[in-house]
Scaffold this motif. Sequence first.
Motif, short mmCIF file in Angstrom:
data_model
loop_
_atom_site.label_atom_id
_atom_site.label_comp_id
_atom_site.label_asym_id
_atom_site.label_seq_id
_atom_site.Cartn_x
_atom_site.Cartn_y
_atom_site.Cartn_z
N MET A 31 10.65 0.30 -4.93
CA MET A 31 11.02 0.73 -3.58
C MET A 31 9.88 1.59 -3.04
O MET A 31 9.26 2.34 -3.78
N THR A 32 9.59 1.45 -1.74
CA THR A 32 8.37 2.09 -1.22
C THR A 32 8.60 3.49 -0.68
O THR A 32 9.54 3.74 0.05
N LEU A 33 7.70 4.35 -1.08
CA LEU A 33 7.61 5.71 -0.55
C LEU A 33 6.40 5.69 0.38
O LEU A 33 5.27 5.54 -0.08
N VAL A 34 6.66 5.72 1.67
CA VAL A 34 5.67 5.45 2.73
C VAL A 34 5.19 4.00 2.58
O VAL A 34 5.87 3.10 3.03
N ASP A 35 4.04 3.76 1.90
CA ASP A 35 3.61 2.35 1.78
C ASP A 35 3.22 2.00 0.35
O ASP A 35 2.55 0.99 0.13
N ARG A 36 3.63 2.84 -0.60
CA ARG A 36 3.33 2.53 -2.01
C ARG A 36 4.61 2.59 -2.81
O ARG A 36 5.44 3.49 -2.60
N PRO A 37 4.79 1.66 -3.75
CA PRO A 37 5.99 1.72 -4.58
C PRO A 37 6.00 2.99 -5.43
O PRO A 37 4.94 3.51 -5.79
N LEU A 38 7.19 3.45 -5.75
CA LEU A 38 7.35 4.65 -6.59
C LEU A 38 6.47 4.57 -7.83
O LEU A 38 5.80 5.53 -8.20
#
Length: 297
Positions: A31-38
């Motif tokens: 799942m993305t945090l801004v535009d990077r996966p956790l």
Amino acid sequence: MKQKVTKAIFPVAGLGTRFLPATKSVPKEIMTLVDRPLVQYAIDEAREAGIKEFLFVTSRGKGALEDYFDHAPQLEQELKKKGKEQLLEVLKSTNMDSGEIAYIRQHKALGLGHAVWCARRLIGNEPFAVMLPDDVIAAETSCLKQMVDAHAETGGNVVAAMEVPKEKTSSYGILDVADDMGSVVQVKGMVEKPKVEEAPSNLAVIGRYILTPSVLKNLNKMKTGAGGEIQLTDAIAQEIGGSDGVYGLRFRGQRFDCGSKAGFLQATVAFGLSRDDLKDDLRNYLHEIVSLDKAAE
């Protein structure tokens, strides 16, 4: 001479039920945090700390996580053709070379201790890190790098620790401190999720560990602890008073619990505000919302 820490275990076998329905088809770790996966935040942190081998303990339904680290030749070709060099660089930073990464299946959800134990054969007889991608830490020097540096001084087992409000101690593993040396503390006891009135301190363990191979031997005994699960805390606690010892590091940085929805949203705002390309729009929007809220009162 102390052995360098070059291997890290990432326990990612959980079902992520707190994020249903999203996690019905998407592993929580991507799942993305801004535009990077956790999971990318954890990988970047590990790389900064000198980790060379990445061991993922997975379960059924995590295929998308494995695919994420594969090279994507068609996408790379397309970006090259369109001259999108910057995006190409971003993409390359997510690739893992052959042999850098391994996946181990945890067939039964028996707890964090059991997940770590599943990777024992790939660890062998050397110190190793354990990183929980749910804990995302914003720090100038990555949390794991700070721990690797502390481990070079102390040896033994090092756990990341932070002060929490007394009333929240029942949600964490809590350290009983023998000797407080400032950023590093020597540990004389660890209690998993104590009752608030029985917590020995308010110094909580969070999802970063550097451990000795003897912790794996303790996990071999398969003793169940709190919640009927095999607790990593219990296996680490057995090393207290031994030749290696256990230390807590008060790391410098801000930790976000991205295993909870509120924590995930807080991290999204904090990481968004730290980005030059996003901060102005986001800050203006947040000001508007706060002003509307105040007006409504």
